[in-house]
Design an enzyme around this catalytic site. Structure first.
Site, PDB file in Angstrom:
ATOM      1  N   HIS A   1       6.005   8.616   0.357  1.00 32.98           N
ATOM      2  CA  HIS A   1       4.871   9.504   0.084  1.00 32.98           C
ATOM      3  C   HIS A   1       5.223  10.938   0.471  1.00 32.98           C
ATOM      4  CE1 HIS A   1       3.175   5.459   0.944  1.00 32.98           C
ATOM      5  NE2 HIS A   1       2.397   5.731  -0.096  1.00 32.98           N
TER       6      HIS A   1
ATOM      7  N   HIS B   1       0.966  13.050   7.086  1.00 35.52           N
ATOM      8  CA  HIS B   1      -0.133  13.456   6.191  1.00 35.52           C
ATOM      9  C   HIS B   1      -1.182  14.312   6.905  1.00 35.52           C
ATOM     10  CE1 HIS B   1       1.423  11.112   2.947  1.00 35.52           C
ATOM     11  NE2 HIS B   1       1.264   9.961   3.578  1.00 35.52           N
TER      12      HIS B   1
ATOM     13  N   ASP C   1      10.160   9.658   3.541  1.00 35.07           N
ATOM     14  CA  ASP C   1       9.087   8.694   3.274  1.00 35.07           C
ATOM     15  C   ASP C   1       8.809   8.665   1.771  1.00 35.07           C
ATOM     16  OD1 ASP C   1       6.629   7.375   5.078  1.00 35.07           O
ATOM     17  OD2 ASP C   1       6.019   7.926   3.048  1.00 35.07           O
TER      18      ASP C   1
ATOM     19  N   ASP D   1       9.146   3.173   3.415  1.00 31.64           N
ATOM     20  CA  ASP D   1       8.413   2.527   2.338  1.00 31.64           C
ATOM     21  C   ASP D   1       9.034   2.758   0.967  1.00 31.64           C
ATOM     22  OD1 ASP D   1       7.718   5.143   2.865  1.00 31.64           O
ATOM     23  OD2 ASP D   1       5.599   4.747   3.150  1.00 31.64           O
TER      24      ASP D   1
END
Length: 446
Positions: free
Chosen positions: A151, A110, A149, A238
């Site tokens: 996200h 990120h 991931d 995740d």
């Protein structure tokens, strides 16, 4: 049998809080599981020790604002995570290993082209720092990053959005339902790197079958056509059905199959916060798949409380998404500044919210359109809690002579026409040189 490198870095001295999901136990339970299973005794497994990345290595990929020195004391764990990725990447390029798994925290995907602090648990982008190191030191031309991931890997996308020699692919839970709220199919790259970004937003509830179908029918053909020299997997975990921060339905076996399909040269740990229920088993399956061993017997102790979305229901969604991606046309805003060098400049404003630290970054991005290279990049950045403004000037890898000169002209203008509140970084990727400037400190080399 494949020679597989593995590196652990639990970052005992870095914490966002004892009860925070991003904590050292993310790796400790995995270490215990691998010891119990005897995986580290396999003859093809080679362990490595962590190493610290330098600020020069970090600044190749990211501008640390307001100045690198401000961050240096708080970045030790992040620099070790990035340095560990570099170490295992070098081992792969030198032929010491066939592939590797960097099991280090903090995560990084990120953190973008400009970084004022921590967002999404990330301050430095481990994969981006690794990729630009391998390009600068080993002359590698083409690299693919596949982010699995849950996200969207918005920071990695940001860093390579204008780079025609890096293919970035992100499979993630739909940004309308999850942080960071980005990663849609229309995000396909800048004017000189159009279609070098592929985002595949997946509906909540997607499980093993859905992921594997997308990989086999969309991701792998795209990788094959790009023909990268290396494939890096941002291996977020995740998506597991027990993860507390998301709503996907992958299993440990499903992760093993993802790894088997992708055949990454290096997997780099990202997210994954089901510390006991998922991570020891997911990491075990990934490592076994990398080492060419059977991962199908790996089973997590918990059963899903509801089934994943059936593939028959997902196929029409995937086909519509793929069709949408293929039919989107580039739409760019042409806008420059009076002092910009000759050429067509594309303007792209954006804002970035730092959820960990609670402030907003405002960005004004400009890219020089070029048919010969990635193009000169000029970014003005400021944060909501400070009057300071910082500028990134990037001369890209394999820059043409016109874009190289444009970068020097912009850097010269910054030093002679900026006020006391402005600082800047010249990211000269062509010659692997980094200059930092501020009115107070003057010019410094990194």
């Amino acid at each position: 049998m494949k020679r597989t490198g593995i590196l652990f870095f639990p970052a005992f001295d870095w914490s966002l809080g004892d009860s925070h999901p991003e904590r050292e136990e993310r790796l400790l339970y995995t270490q215990e599981q691998l010891f119990e299973e005897g995986i580290l005794d396999l003859p093809q497994i080679k362990q490595y020790s962590p190493r610290l990345a330098s600020l020069h290595e970090a600044l190749r990929a990211q501008a640390l604002f307001p100045t690198p020195e401000v961050h240096s004391g708080s970045l030790d764990a992040h620099l070790i995570a990035a340095g560990s990725a570099i170490l295992l990447g070098e081992a792969r390029v030198r032929g010491e290993i066939s592939n590797g798994f960097v099991m280090a925290r903090p995560p990084g995907h990120h953190s973008g082209a400009t970084s004022w602090g921590n967002r999404g648990f990330c301050s430095l982008n481990n994969e981006a720092i690794l990729v630009n190191h391998l390009r600068a030191r080993f002359g590698i031309k083409k690299i693919a990053i596949v982010d699995t991931d849950v996200h969207h890997g918005d920071g990695t996308q940001d860093i390579f959005y204008h780079d025609p020699n890096v293919l970035f692919i992100s499979l993630h839970q739909d940004g309308r339902t999850l942080f960071p709220g980005s990663g849609f199919v229309n995000e396909k790259g800048g004017p000189n790197a159009w279609d070098q970004t592929l985002n595949i937003p997946l509906p909540p509830g997607t499980g093993d079958e859905g992921y594997h179908y997308v990989l086999e029918n969309w991701v792998l053909p795209r990788l094959q056509s790009f023909a990268p020299d290396l494939i890096i997997n941002s291996a977020g975990q995740d998506n597991h059905f027990t993860d507390p921060l998301a709503s996907m339905k992958l299993t440990a076996n499903g992760y093993g199959r993802i790894t088997e399909l992708l055949q990454p040269d290096l997997a780099v740990l990202e997210g994954g916060y089901s510390i006991e229920g998922a991570l020891p088993y997911v990491n075990l399956a990934i490592l076994l798949a990398l080492a060419g061993e059977d991962y199908h017997h790996v089973r997590e102790p918990q059963k899903p409380d509801s089934p994943a979305l059936p593939l028959a229901a997902l196929k029409p969604y995937f086909e519509a998404l793929k069709n949408q991606h293929e039919t989107i046309k580039p739409r760019f805003t042409i806008q420059g500044k009076a002092f910009f060098p000759q050429g067509t400049w594309i303007y792209s404003p954006r804002s970035v919210y730092y959820d960990t630290d609670g402030f907003e970054e405002t960005r004004h991005d400009y890219i020089r359109e070029c048919s010969h290279c990635g193009g000169t990049v000029y970014i003005e950045s400021s944060r909501s809690t400070s009057p300071q403004k910082s500028v990134l000037v990037r001369i890209p890898f394999q820059a043409c002579s016109e874009c190289e000169q444009a970068g020097y002209d912009l850097w010269d203008h910054l030093q002679h026409h900026s006020d006391a509140s402005t600082s800047g970084l010249l990211q000269n990727q062509l010659h692997d040189k980094l200059d930092v400037w501020s009115r107070k400190e003057g010019l410094r080399k990194f």
